[in-house]
Write a protein that holds these residues in place. Structure first.
Motif, PDB file in Angstrom:
ATOM      1  N   VAL A   1      28.441 -33.345  14.910  1.00  0.00           N
ATOM      2  CA  VAL A   1      29.517 -32.415  14.569  1.00  0.00           C
ATOM      3  C   VAL A   1      29.344 -31.941  13.119  1.00  0.00           C
ATOM      4  O   VAL A   1      30.191 -31.272  12.544  1.00  0.00           O
ATOM      5  CB  VAL A   1      30.900 -33.074  14.809  1.00  0.00           C
TER       6      VAL A   1
ATOM      7  N   HIS B   1      41.435 -27.773  20.294  1.00  0.00           N
ATOM      8  CA  HIS B   1      40.824 -28.066  21.596  1.00  0.00           C
ATOM      9  C   HIS B   1      40.947 -29.537  21.946  1.00  0.00           C
ATOM     10  O   HIS B   1      41.326 -30.372  21.121  1.00  0.00           O
ATOM     11  CB  HIS B   1      39.344 -27.661  21.598  1.00  0.00           C
TER      12      HIS B   1
ATOM     13  N   ASP C   1      38.337 -32.399  23.614  1.00  0.00           N
ATOM     14  CA  ASP C   1      36.897 -32.488  23.846  1.00  0.00           C
ATOM     15  C   ASP C   1      36.556 -32.519  25.329  1.00  0.00           C
ATOM     16  O   ASP C   1      37.184 -33.246  26.115  1.00  0.00           O
ATOM     17  CB  ASP C   1      36.312 -33.736  23.153  1.00  0.00           C
TER      18      ASP C   1
ATOM     19  N   THR D   1      40.673 -32.896   9.461  1.00  0.00           N
ATOM     20  CA  THR D   1      40.766 -32.756  10.912  1.00  0.00           C
ATOM     21  C   THR D   1      42.234 -32.907  11.297  1.00  0.00           C
ATOM     22  O   THR D   1      42.904 -33.829  10.826  1.00  0.00           O
ATOM     23  CB  THR D   1      39.903 -33.809  11.631  1.00  0.00           C
TER      24      THR D   1
ATOM     25  N   HIS E   1      42.809 -31.282  18.901  1.00  0.00           N
ATOM     26  CA  HIS E   1      42.416 -31.409  17.500  1.00  0.00           C
ATOM     27  C   HIS E   1      41.626 -30.181  17.078  1.00  0.00           C
ATOM     28  O   HIS E   1      41.171 -29.407  17.928  1.00  0.00           O
ATOM     29  CB  HIS E   1      41.579 -32.676  17.280  1.00  0.00           C
TER      30      HIS E   1
ATOM     31  N   GLY F   1      38.923 -28.923  13.504  1.00  0.00           N
ATOM     32  CA  GLY F   1      38.427 -29.125  12.146  1.00  0.00           C
ATOM     33  C   GLY F   1      38.886 -27.951  11.289  1.00  0.00           C
ATOM     34  O   GLY F   1      39.096 -26.854  11.794  1.00  0.00           O
TER      35      GLY F   1
ATOM     36  N   ARG G   1      28.420 -31.683   5.427  1.00  0.00           N
ATOM     37  CA  ARG G   1      29.560 -32.466   5.936  1.00  0.00           C
ATOM     38  C   ARG G   1      28.996 -33.173   7.164  1.00  0.00           C
ATOM     39  O   ARG G   1      28.760 -32.548   8.194  1.00  0.00           O
ATOM     40  CB  ARG G   1      30.726 -31.572   6.316  1.00  0.00           C
TER      41      ARG G   1
ATOM     42  N   ARG H   1      30.056 -37.936  16.266  1.00  0.00           N
ATOM     43  CA  ARG H   1      31.015 -38.302  17.306  1.00  0.00           C
ATOM     44  C   ARG H   1      30.345 -39.045  18.448  1.00  0.00           C
ATOM     45  O   ARG H   1      29.242 -38.689  18.874  1.00  0.00           O
ATOM     46  CB  ARG H   1      31.681 -37.045  17.856  1.00  0.00           C
TER      47      ARG H   1
END
Ligand code: OGA
Ligand code: MN
Length: 295
Positions: A88, A115, A117, A142, A264, A266, A275, A279
């Protein structure tokens, strides 16, 4: 010190104390964490540096890893991380931030839309576990929205109206909403829409939640503009600050969430700097459309 969970946002987010995620968990610790996930939906675990193997081993306590195939436009030869790890980050195989015009970068910007996952998979994900390996100099929080509280707060008429709605989810809908519209024939095949209930109930607590996601693009039996207005309206409702927790990352944090009860996204950051967030995704065990009408 034994494992305990301290509330961070009431009934939604908890911080886990007294656990070292680099070490094997006892059955009672795993049971406490699962029960904590059912109750809260988002758990924060502060850690020291962990390896991908340690993250995978910890994640497997909660079920089998999801097969990541078909979740992005990255070619297998360009993957930076081993199978089982979802990258990610904004980094290429060379460890450098993707160039501005990179297709991978533009596709991954979709993570900044609200969204859940893998809602684009026939059997969507159970948990996601995101580990912060390096932080960005600016932004990159997040955010999480509690879809149970969002459902509960709807009026009775709206609940009755949407209870049996079925949506179609695809990565082409979420990316399409950002203007990312060009796909190869293989990608079109891979990103074929799947059906999901709009209201689902949790297998353990039986609490109902709104199963929204940027991947949702149609409602079966509804004309497109009507479907999109309903979805947009529900998304606005569900992401009001009162339902949202903003996670400001500390280095080595691991945040785990239940995709069946949350959305969630970002937030933007300085993409010219790294960054690195990685995940692991625990597979779900059933499609939502086969679920009996949520009681
Ligand atoms: C994810 C995700 C958002 C972020 O890991 O599934 O959407 O802040 N992450 O990186
Ligand atoms: Mn995500």
């Amino acid at each position: 010190m034994s494992l305990s969970i301290v509330p961070v946002k009431e009934h939604f987010v908890g911080e886990v104390m007294g656990v070292d995620i680099t070490q094997p968990m006892s059955p009672s610790e795993i049971a406490t964490l699962e029960a904590g996930m059912d109750q809260y939906a988002v758990l924060i675990l502060r850690s020291r540096n962990i390896t991908d193997e340690q993250q995978l081993a910890f994640s497997r306590n909660f079920g089998a890893m999801e097969n990541a195939h078909g979740g992005n436009v990255t070619k297998p030869a360009e993957l930076r991380l081993q199978t089982g790890m979802n990258d990610v980050s904004n980094l290429g195989k060379d460890g450098k931030p993707h160039p501005k015009d990179s297709r991978q970068r533009l596709f991954n910007l979709g993570n900044m839309l609200w969204h859940s996952d893998s809602s684009f998979r026939p059997i969507p994900a159970k948990y996601s576990l995101l580990s912060a390996r390096s932080l960005n100099r600016r932004g990159g929080d997040t955010e999480f929205a509690d879809m149970r509280q969002a459902y509960d707060a709807l009026d009775a008429e709206t609940k009755a109206e949407i209870d049996d709605m079925i949506c179609e989810h695809s990565l082409m809908y979420s990316r399409g909403s950002l203007g990312f519209l060009d796909y190869s024939d293989d990608e079109k095949q891979m990103f074929k829409p799947v059906r999901q209930r709009l209201v689902r109930s949790h297998p353990v607590t039986h609490r109902k939640s709104l199963y929204l996601s940027s991947h949702a693009g149609t409602i079966v039996g509804r004309p497109m503009p009507e479907a999109r207005i309903i979805l947009r309206d529900l998304n606005e409702h569900a992401t009001q600050p009162r339902f949202v927790y903003v996670h400001k990352w500390q280095l080595h944090d691991l945040v785990m969430w239940d995709n069946r009860q949350t959305m969630h996204r970002g937030r933007r950051y300085d993409e010219t700097y790294p960054r690195d967030v990685r995940r692991t995704t625990v597979a779900g065990d059933a499609p939502t459309v086969a679920q009996a009408a949520a009681e």
